[in-house]
Design a protein around this motif. Structure first.
Motif, PDB file in Angstrom:
ATOM      1  N   TYR A  65       0.830  -1.194   0.129  1.00 30.94           N
ATOM      2  CA  TYR A  65      -0.009   0.002   0.026  1.00 30.94           C
ATOM      3  C   TYR A  65       0.832   1.451  -0.118  1.00 30.94           C
ATOM      4  CZ  TYR A  65      -3.736   3.117   1.537  1.00 30.94           C
ATOM      5  OH  TYR A  65      -4.736   4.412   1.791  1.00 30.94           O
ATOM      6  N   LEU A  66       1.783   1.132   0.811  1.00 35.92           N
ATOM      7  CA  LEU A  66       2.856   2.565   0.807  1.00 35.92           C
ATOM      8  C   LEU A  66       3.690   2.678  -0.486  1.00 35.92           C
ATOM      9  CD1 LEU A  66       4.053   2.102   4.487  1.00 35.92           C
ATOM     10  CD2 LEU A  66       2.827   4.004   3.482  1.00 35.92           C
ATOM     11  N   LYS A  67       3.663   1.830  -1.443  1.00 34.81           N
ATOM     12  CA  LYS A  67       4.529   1.843  -2.544  1.00 34.81           C
ATOM     13  C   LYS A  67       3.975   2.877  -3.397  1.00 34.81           C
ATOM     14  CE  LYS A  67       7.123  -2.451  -2.828  1.00 34.81           C
ATOM     15  NZ  LYS A  67       7.301  -3.409  -3.456  1.00 34.81           N
ATOM     16  N   PHE A  68       2.350   3.061  -3.553  1.00 36.25           N
ATOM     17  CA  PHE A  68       1.842   3.935  -4.388  1.00 36.25           C
ATOM     18  C   PHE A  68       0.518   4.402  -3.922  1.00 36.25           C
ATOM     19  CE2 PHE A  68      -1.256   4.473  -8.203  1.00 36.25           C
ATOM     20  CZ  PHE A  68      -0.523   5.696  -8.648  1.00 36.25           C
ATOM     21  N   TRP A  69      -0.310   3.543  -3.625  1.00 33.91           N
ATOM     22  CA  TRP A  69      -1.734   4.143  -3.529  1.00 33.91           C
ATOM     23  C   TRP A  69      -1.928   4.876  -1.988  1.00 33.91           C
ATOM     24  CZ3 TRP A  69      -4.805   4.193  -7.108  1.00 33.91           C
ATOM     25  CH2 TRP A  69      -4.996   3.117  -8.019  1.00 33.91           C
ATOM     26  N   PHE A  70      -1.254   4.522  -1.045  1.00 32.71           N
ATOM     27  CA  PHE A  70      -1.200   5.586   0.095  1.00 32.71           C
ATOM     28  C   PHE A  70      -0.934   6.837  -0.277  1.00 32.71           C
ATOM     29  CE2 PHE A  70       1.275   7.426   3.339  1.00 32.71           C
ATOM     30  CZ  PHE A  70       0.399   7.677   4.396  1.00 32.71           C
ATOM     31  N   TRP A  71       0.239   7.284  -0.882  1.00 27.79           N
ATOM     32  CA  TRP A  71       0.241   8.534  -1.332  1.00 27.79           C
ATOM     33  C   TRP A  71      -0.632   9.241  -1.998  1.00 27.79           C
ATOM     34  CZ3 TRP A  71       3.807   9.711   1.892  1.00 27.79           C
ATOM     35  CH2 TRP A  71       4.646   8.619   2.194  1.00 27.79           C
ATOM     36  N   LEU A  72      -1.368   8.572  -3.085  1.00 25.06           N
ATOM     37  CA  LEU A  72      -2.381   9.105  -3.906  1.00 25.06           C
ATOM     38  C   LEU A  72      -3.643   9.314  -2.692  1.00 25.06           C
ATOM     39  CD1 LEU A  72      -3.488   9.611  -6.814  1.00 25.06           C
ATOM     40  CD2 LEU A  72      -4.244   7.558  -6.862  1.00 25.06           C
ATOM     41  N   ASP A  73      -4.162   8.289  -2.025  1.00 28.30           N
ATOM     42  CA  ASP A  73      -5.104   8.436  -1.107  1.00 28.30           C
ATOM     43  C   ASP A  73      -4.749   9.742  -0.063  1.00 28.30           C
ATOM     44  OD1 ASP A  73      -6.446   6.403  -2.230  1.00 28.30           O
ATOM     45  OD2 ASP A  73      -5.775   5.124  -0.623  1.00 28.30           O
ATOM     46  N   LEU A  74      -3.580   9.873   0.332  1.00 26.70           N
ATOM     47  CA  LEU A  74      -3.333  10.733   1.122  1.00 26.70           C
ATOM     48  C   LEU A  74      -3.445  12.111   0.552  1.00 26.70           C
ATOM     49  CD1 LEU A  74      -1.793  11.422   4.235  1.00 26.70           C
ATOM     50  CD2 LEU A  74       0.337  11.515   2.912  1.00 26.70           C
ATOM     51  N   VAL A  75      -3.084  12.641  -0.472  1.00 25.18           N
ATOM     52  CA  VAL A  75      -3.145  13.736  -1.187  1.00 25.18           C
ATOM     53  C   VAL A  75      -4.576  14.001  -1.347  1.00 25.18           C
ATOM     54  CG1 VAL A  75      -2.507  14.953  -3.239  1.00 25.18           C
ATOM     55  CG2 VAL A  75      -0.718  13.920  -2.088  1.00 25.18           C
ATOM     56  N   SER A  76      -5.177  13.057  -1.659  1.00 24.79           N
ATOM     57  CA  SER A  76      -6.492  13.354  -2.000  1.00 24.79           C
ATOM     58  C   SER A  76      -7.637  13.387  -0.903  1.00 24.79           C
ATOM     59  CB  SER A  76      -7.333  12.015  -2.907  1.00 24.79           C
ATOM     60  OG  SER A  76      -7.200  10.926  -2.158  1.00 24.79           O
ATOM     61  N   SER A  77      -7.090  13.155   0.266  1.00 28.05           N
ATOM     62  CA  SER A  77      -7.746  13.332   1.464  1.00 28.05           C
ATOM     63  C   SER A  77      -7.536  14.520   2.240  1.00 28.05           C
ATOM     64  CB  SER A  77      -7.797  12.290   2.208  1.00 28.05           C
ATOM     65  OG  SER A  77      -6.630  12.026   3.009  1.00 28.05           O
ATOM     66  N   ILE A  78      -6.648  15.148   2.050  1.00 27.52           N
ATOM     67  CA  ILE A  78      -6.048  16.442   2.543  1.00 27.52           C
ATOM     68  C   ILE A  78      -7.365  17.425   2.635  1.00 27.52           C
ATOM     69  CG2 ILE A  78      -4.627  18.523   2.637  1.00 27.52           C
ATOM     70  CD1 ILE A  78      -2.439  16.641   1.727  1.00 27.52           C
ATOM     71  N   PRO A  79      -7.809  18.032   3.813  1.00 30.04           N
ATOM     72  CA  PRO A  79      -8.840  18.785   3.967  1.00 30.04           C
ATOM     73  C   PRO A  79      -8.255  20.421   3.140  1.00 30.04           C
ATOM     74  CG  PRO A  79      -8.145  18.410   5.971  1.00 30.04           C
ATOM     75  CD  PRO A  79      -7.410  17.412   5.099  1.00 30.04           C
ATOM     76  N   TYR A  80      -8.234  20.554   2.092  1.00 29.99           N
ATOM     77  CA  TYR A  80      -7.858  21.841   1.520  1.00 29.99           C
ATOM     78  C   TYR A  80      -8.477  23.147   1.941  1.00 29.99           C
ATOM     79  CZ  TYR A  80      -4.476  19.083  -1.164  1.00 29.99           C
ATOM     80  OH  TYR A  80      -3.415  18.258  -1.755  1.00 29.99           O
ATOM     81  N   GLY A  81     -10.087  22.689   2.179  1.00 27.21           N
ATOM     82  CA  GLY A  81     -10.706  23.782   2.422  1.00 27.21           C
ATOM     83  C   GLY A  81     -10.525  24.544   3.904  1.00 27.21           C
ATOM     84  N   LEU A  82      -9.804  23.833   4.660  1.00 26.54           N
ATOM     85  CA  LEU A  82      -9.267  24.362   6.111  1.00 26.54           C
ATOM     86  C   LEU A  82      -8.282  25.266   5.706  1.00 26.54           C
ATOM     87  CD1 LEU A  82      -9.632  21.150   8.189  1.00 26.54           C
ATOM     88  CD2 LEU A  82     -11.247  23.065   8.132  1.00 26.54           C
ATOM     89  N   PHE A  83      -7.527  25.105   4.820  1.00 28.53           N
ATOM     90  CA  PHE A  83      -6.387  25.922   4.386  1.00 28.53           C
ATOM     91  C   PHE A  83      -6.499  26.986   3.594  1.00 28.53           C
ATOM     92  CE2 PHE A  83      -4.699  21.393   5.472  1.00 28.53           C
ATOM     93  CZ  PHE A  83      -4.016  21.657   6.595  1.00 28.53           C
ATOM     94  N   SER A  84      -7.622  26.911   2.868  1.00 29.28           N
ATOM     95  CA  SER A  84      -8.196  28.010   2.018  1.00 29.28           C
ATOM     96  C   SER A  84      -7.735  29.359   2.389  1.00 29.28           C
ATOM     97  CB  SER A  84      -9.166  27.716   1.251  1.00 29.28           C
ATOM     98  OG  SER A  84     -10.272  27.570   1.969  1.00 29.28           O
ATOM     99  N   GLY A  85      -8.398  29.703   3.795  1.00 28.83           N
ATOM    100  CA  GLY A  85      -8.345  30.823   4.435  1.00 28.83           C
ATOM    101  C   GLY A  85      -6.973  31.412   4.443  1.00 28.83           C
ATOM    102  N   TYR A  86      -5.892  30.487   4.609  1.00 25.12           N
ATOM    103  CA  TYR A  86      -4.551  31.003   4.742  1.00 25.12           C
ATOM    104  C   TYR A  86      -3.927  31.615   3.601  1.00 25.12           C
ATOM    105  CZ  TYR A  86      -5.086  28.672   9.268  1.00 25.12           C
ATOM    106  OH  TYR A  86      -5.306  28.431  10.410  1.00 25.12           O
ATOM    107  N   VAL A  87      -4.511  31.272   2.524  1.00 21.54           N
ATOM    108  CA  VAL A  87      -4.017  31.620   0.978  1.00 21.54           C
ATOM    109  C   VAL A  87      -4.709  32.858   0.611  1.00 21.54           C
ATOM    110  CG1 VAL A  87      -3.545  31.048  -1.408  1.00 21.54           C
ATOM    111  CG2 VAL A  87      -3.190  29.003   0.314  1.00 21.54           C
ATOM    112  N   SER A  88      -4.085  33.838   0.232  1.00 21.58           N
ATOM    113  CA  SER A  88      -4.795  35.116  -0.021  1.00 21.58           C
ATOM    114  C   SER A  88      -4.212  35.478  -1.598  1.00 21.58           C
ATOM    115  CB  SER A  88      -4.615  36.158   0.831  1.00 21.58           C
ATOM    116  OG  SER A  88      -5.006  35.924   1.775  1.00 21.58           O
TER     117      SER A  88
END
Length: 88
Positions: A65-88
């Protein structure tokens, strides 16, 4: 997880295309949590290798799992909406 993917398949194009208010980052948080739980569960689920062997050993499953799919799943599950307030 399939139900959540179907929900996103329907709502995401509407929110992005029509610029509809999606409820902010808090509304998407339960979905992100479901995907993070799915990542954890993938370490305990058996996998089938390319040569059609079932691997049930937890250490081998984690390595595969760590060879490939973990990294794809990790990037896709990051809650970017929580960080969008920090980017202006």
């Amino acid at each position: 997880v399939v139900g959540v993917l179907f929900y996103l398949l329907i709502t995401l194009p509407v929110v992005l295309g029509l610029e509809v208010d999606d409820g902010g980052p808090i509304q998407g948080l339960p979905i992100d949590i479901i995907f993070m739980i799915d990542i954890c569960l993938n370490f305990f689920t058996g996998v089938t290798t390319d040569d059609r062997h079932e691997v049930m050993d937890q250490k081998q499953v984690a390595i595969i799992y760590l060879k490939f799919w973990f990294w794809l799943d990790l990037v896709s599950s990051i809650p970017y909406g929580l960080f969008s307030g920090y980017v202006s």
